[in-house]
Design an enzyme around this catalytic site. Structure first.
Site, PDB file in Angstrom:
ATOM      1  N   THR A   1       6.004   8.934   1.831  1.00  0.00           N
ATOM      2  CA  THR A   1       6.952   9.703   2.647  1.00  0.00           C
ATOM      3  C   THR A   1       7.522   8.888   3.807  1.00  0.00           C
ATOM      4  O   THR A   1       8.170   9.458   4.699  1.00  0.00           O
ATOM      5  CB  THR A   1       6.288  10.976   3.217  1.00  0.00           C
ATOM      6  OG1 THR A   1       5.232  10.580   4.102  1.00  0.00           O
ATOM      7  CG2 THR A   1       5.733  11.859   2.118  1.00  0.00           C
TER       8      THR A   1
ATOM      9  N   PRO B   1       0.849  -1.191   0.000  1.00  0.00           N
ATOM     10  CA  PRO B   1       0.000   0.000   0.000  1.00  0.00           C
ATOM     11  C   PRO B   1       0.890   1.249   0.000  1.00  0.00           C
ATOM     12  O   PRO B   1       1.867   1.324   0.751  1.00  0.00           O
ATOM     13  CB  PRO B   1      -0.778  -0.112   1.321  1.00  0.00           C
ATOM     14  CG  PRO B   1      -0.686  -1.552   1.713  1.00  0.00           C
ATOM     15  CD  PRO B   1       0.655  -2.010   1.214  1.00  0.00           C
TER      16      PRO B   1
ATOM     17  N   ARG C   1      17.746  18.535   3.306  1.00  0.00           N
ATOM     18  CA  ARG C   1      18.445  17.243   3.173  1.00  0.00           C
ATOM     19  C   ARG C   1      19.078  17.093   1.800  1.00  0.00           C
ATOM     20  O   ARG C   1      20.155  16.524   1.663  1.00  0.00           O
ATOM     21  CB  ARG C   1      17.458  16.092   3.382  1.00  0.00           C
ATOM     22  CG  ARG C   1      17.180  15.801   4.817  1.00  0.00           C
ATOM     23  CD  ARG C   1      16.589  14.445   5.001  1.00  0.00           C
ATOM     24  NE  ARG C   1      15.472  14.209   4.107  1.00  0.00           N
ATOM     25  CZ  ARG C   1      14.815  13.064   4.022  1.00  0.00           C
ATOM     26  NH1 ARG C   1      15.185  12.051   4.772  1.00  0.00           N
ATOM     27  NH2 ARG C   1      13.801  12.908   3.208  1.00  0.00           N
TER      28      ARG C   1
ATOM     29  N   TYR D   1      13.516  13.739  19.685  1.00  0.00           N
ATOM     30  CA  TYR D   1      13.703  13.668  18.234  1.00  0.00           C
ATOM     31  C   TYR D   1      15.144  14.070  17.934  1.00  0.00           C
ATOM     32  O   TYR D   1      15.541  15.212  18.185  1.00  0.00           O
ATOM     33  CB  TYR D   1      12.715  14.632  17.582  1.00  0.00           C
ATOM     34  CG  TYR D   1      12.669  14.576  16.070  1.00  0.00           C
ATOM     35  CD1 TYR D   1      11.683  13.853  15.415  1.00  0.00           C
ATOM     36  CD2 TYR D   1      13.593  15.270  15.297  1.00  0.00           C
ATOM     37  CE1 TYR D   1      11.621  13.819  14.032  1.00  0.00           C
ATOM     38  CE2 TYR D   1      13.538  15.238  13.913  1.00  0.00           C
ATOM     39  CZ  TYR D   1      12.555  14.514  13.286  1.00  0.00           C
ATOM     40  OH  TYR D   1      12.487  14.480  11.924  1.00  0.00           O
TER      41      TYR D   1
ATOM     42  N   GLY E   1       0.075  -1.471   6.624  1.00  0.00           N
ATOM     43  CA  GLY E   1      -0.167  -2.173   5.358  1.00  0.00           C
ATOM     44  C   GLY E   1       0.029  -3.671   5.422  1.00  0.00           C
ATOM     45  O   GLY E   1      -0.155  -4.347   4.409  1.00  0.00           O
TER      46      GLY E   1
ATOM     47  N   TYR F   1       2.635  16.121   1.396  1.00  0.00           N
ATOM     48  CA  TYR F   1       2.539  14.919   0.557  1.00  0.00           C
ATOM     49  C   TYR F   1       1.843  13.749   1.228  1.00  0.00           C
ATOM     50  O   TYR F   1       1.289  12.896   0.552  1.00  0.00           O
ATOM     51  CB  TYR F   1       3.945  14.457   0.137  1.00  0.00           C
ATOM     52  CG  TYR F   1       4.690  15.498  -0.647  1.00  0.00           C
ATOM     53  CD1 TYR F   1       4.384  15.709  -1.983  1.00  0.00           C
ATOM     54  CD2 TYR F   1       5.660  16.289  -0.050  1.00  0.00           C
ATOM     55  CE1 TYR F   1       5.042  16.689  -2.710  1.00  0.00           C
ATOM     56  CE2 TYR F   1       6.324  17.271  -0.767  1.00  0.00           C
ATOM     57  CZ  TYR F   1       6.016  17.463  -2.098  1.00  0.00           C
ATOM     58  OH  TYR F   1       6.646  18.427  -2.811  1.00  0.00           O
ATOM     59  N   SER F   2       1.939  13.633   2.561  1.00  0.00           N
ATOM     60  CA  SER F   2       1.447  12.409   3.198  1.00  0.00           C
ATOM     61  C   SER F   2      -0.082  12.391   3.220  1.00  0.00           C
ATOM     62  O   SER F   2      -0.728  13.423   3.047  1.00  0.00           O
ATOM     63  CB  SER F   2       2.054  12.251   4.591  1.00  0.00           C
ATOM     64  OG  SER F   2       1.861  13.420   5.359  1.00  0.00           O
ATOM     65  N   THR F   3      -0.644  11.203   3.442  1.00  0.00           N
ATOM     66  CA  THR F   3      -2.084  10.985   3.248  1.00  0.00           C
ATOM     67  C   THR F   3      -2.765  10.469   4.519  1.00  0.00           C
ATOM     68  O   THR F   3      -2.096   9.940   5.425  1.00  0.00           O
ATOM     69  CB  THR F   3      -2.298   9.920   2.154  1.00  0.00           C
ATOM     70  OG1 THR F   3      -1.691   8.686   2.601  1.00  0.00           O
ATOM     71  CG2 THR F   3      -1.683  10.338   0.824  1.00  0.00           C
TER      72      THR F   3
ATOM     73  N   GLY G   1       0.785   5.466   0.075  1.00  0.00           N
ATOM     74  CA  GLY G   1       0.004   6.704   0.228  1.00  0.00           C
ATOM     75  C   GLY G   1       0.763   7.849  -0.424  1.00  0.00           C
ATOM     76  O   GLY G   1       0.807   7.985  -1.644  1.00  0.00           O
TER      77      GLY G   1
END
Ligand SMILES: Cc1cc2nc3c(=O)[nH]c(=O)nc-3n(C[C@H](O)[C@H](O)[C@H](O)COP(=O)(O)OP(=O)(O)OC[C@H]3O[C@@H](n4cnc5c(N)ncnc54)[C@H](O)[C@@H]3O)c2cc1C
Length: 526
Positions: free
Chosen positions: A118, A113, A385, A446, A247, A186-188, A115
């Site tokens: 990313t 799968p 990046r 992080y 997924g 971009y992500s879904t 999306g």
């Protein structure tokens, strides 16, 4: 890249700003294996989805060969797309997803799968060993806003909708989801739910797992409908099994999410603390007093230096920071960003209370400018990046979380592991960290790490990643707070959930995906 930033990189990691750039190869130079999907499978997929929705051209295959992790980028930029799927299918409905899965299950073709692609943990890289081929199921054609319920404050959204598409549709109704991962553009929806994503404002709006009220998953063996309810006592929560399933159980086709009224007012500001430890303690007290803002980030000393060099060399934030340090006879300090969203009255009331707690914790208010700068550029950082990779700099991030009691030891252990792995290979590292998601009992950490790229860039990265992951597990942190497991963290899942936990997930997979075609190599260790 500002001069100050290039100077800092030269000083810290020995990156040579004059060195020849290493740009990525052109698309037609990328090396691709020949597609090996059996003709009969291709024909059945084309009959079910329409021939134009089954692609095996170079562009489609390369674009679905990997996600956006550092190793993904290193491989793709060097022209290696050996992991590319044999075909990419683009269903336009849940029924078409079901038809694609049925065909692939029958012919033992692996299904990934996809999306927004990313993933930064190897979540969308096809694994086709032992299968008749691999197909990426690109879900961006599932892009309908199924419903918006302004009374209940929920919205049912198809899986392929991206962040901007969702926020545009909700804004037209005066609403927001409030989910803003740095990959927002971009992500879904499906990707967020499948990975338990957290956005930059999740301290206030909640992580995606807290926003999911219901969802529908199509698996090779059938459909699971975890229907949308505000709460229920009807046994174990199916949603919790499907959220974060990456997924491997099936395809999430739509989700009902909790939304809010769009904020009338936003106030973002900067604060300065004498040390990371001081700032963390102030954040703990603030969170446990139920006084956290919607966005709360605290950079450690190194990340503060880095942010100042990149964002505002010689600017207002840096001047205020330096003045603070001089007044306190300190050499370094830590920048915090706090952001409030809501009605003007609510923002003001919360801000005053939070400010008094932060001040009592040693913080100095820097005013709105640093906060507004951060808000404006919150999606920009990752684009750097490419510039760093052009300059042959290894750059990657990883994240974890633990209790407040163990945060300091996890911070030390992870940072030390990264430094000693990279330095041990002769490349001076630069490791920095921030706290960005607060909970009553703990917080996330992080890390961003950089070093001069070695000739074998992947071996250098693998060693650093393994060292950090071992340190995280040993120090009792989670192997991932929001990036998910994918391929890169799968070997630490045993430490995360135990042997019986793994068996439970495998049992669910066996029932939903008896042929084992769904996203092989991800989430579960081999
Ligand atoms: C620059 C950058 C910044 C990022 N910032 C954040 C951040 O702030 N917070 C955060 O949480 N993450 C972040 N990430 C990681 C990534 O964006 C998230 O994991 C995101 O949720 C993935 O969404 P996607 O739509 O791109 O999914 P993909 O990358 O396409 O897929 C991710 C995983 O979910 C599975 N999947 C995707 N869609 C479905 C579906 N409909 N049904 C079943 N499985 C599915 C895939 O098979 C894969 O295993 C960042 C990544 C990048 C590159």
């Amino acid at each position: 890249m500002p001069d100050a930033a290039a100077a800092l990189l030269r000083e810290e990691v020995g990156a040579d700003p004059g060195a020849a750039r290493r740009p990525p190869v052109a698309l037609d130079e990328v090396r691709l294996p020949d597609p090996r999907l059996p003709g009969a499978v291709r024909e059945r997929l084309a009959a079910a989805l329409g021939a134009e929705h089954v692609r095996d051209d170079r562009e489609a295959r390369v674009a679905h060969a990997a996600g956006r992790s550092y190793p993904d980028l290193v491989r793709l930029r060097s022209g290696d797309a050996s992991s590319a799927p044999d075909a990419v299918v683009m269903p336009g409905s849940a029924e078409q997803v079901g038809a694609a899965l049925a065909t692939c299950a029958e012919h033992h073709v692996a299904v990934v799968p996809f999306g927004g692609g990313t993933s930064v943990v190897g979540g969308v890289e096809p694994v086709s060993d032992g299968f008749a081929g691999a197909v990426s199921v690109d879900l961006r054609g599932l892009d309908r806003v199924v419903s918006i319920d302004r009374t209940s404050l929920t919205s049912t959204l198809e899986a392929g909708l991206s962040g901007p598409q969702i926020e545009r549709a909700l804004a037209a109704e005066g609403l927001t989801l409030g989910h803003f991962p740095q990959s927002f553009e971009y992500s879904t929806v499906g990707g967020w739910v499948a990975t338990r994503s957290a956005g930059v404002a999740s301290t206030g709006y909640g992580r995606i797992d807290e926003l999911v009220e219901g969802l529908r998953l199509i698996a090779p063996a059938g459909e699971v409908d975890a229907r949308a309810l505000p709460a229920s006592a009807a046994g174990p929560d199916l949603r919790e099994l499907l959220v974060g399933s990456e997924g491997v159980l099936g395809v999430i086709c739509d989700a009902t999410l909790r939304v809010r009224r769009a904020p009338d007012a936003k106030r973002y500001e900067g604060w300065w603390f004498g040390s990371f430890a001081e700032g963390r303690e102030a954040f703990r007290v603030m969170e446990q007093a139920d006084a956290s803002p919607d966005v709360a980030r605290l950079s450690d000393e190194d990340e503060t230096r880095f942010s100042l060099a990149f964002a505002s060399p010689g600017g207002a934030v840096e001047r205020l920071g330096r003045a603070y340090l001089r007044a306190r006879h300190r050499e370094s300090g830590c920048l915090a960003i706090v952001g409030f969203e809501g009605t003007a009255e609510d923002v003001e009331r919360r801000r005053v209370r939070t400010a008094s707690l932060l001040r009592a914790g040693g913080g100095i208010a820097l005013g709105r400018r640093p906060g507004e700068l951060w808000l404006r550029s919150r999606y920009a950082g990752p684009y750097l990046r490419d510039e760093l990779l052009d300059r042959a700099v290894l750059v990657d991030t990883l994240e974890t979380a633990t209790s407040w009691s163990d945060l300091e030891s996890l911070y030390r252990a992870t940072g030390d592991a990264l430094r000693s792995s990279l330095a041990g290979r002769g490349t001076p590292p630069f490791v920095m960290c921030h706290v960005s998601h607060l909970y009553r009992s703990g917080a996330s950490l992080y890390f961003t790490f950089m070093a001069r790229q070695e000739d074998d860039a992947l071996a250098q990265w693998r060693a650093a990643k393994a060292a950090a992951s071992e340190a995280i597990v040993t120090a009792g942190g989670t192997i991932t707070h929001h990036h998910a497991v994918g391929r890169d963290h799968a070997r630490w899942m045993r430490a995360e959930v135990g042997e019986m936990g793994l068996e439970l997930i495998r049992a669910a997979k066996q029932r939903l995906d008896p042929a084992g075609i769904m996203n092989p190599g991800k989430l579960l260790p081999s």
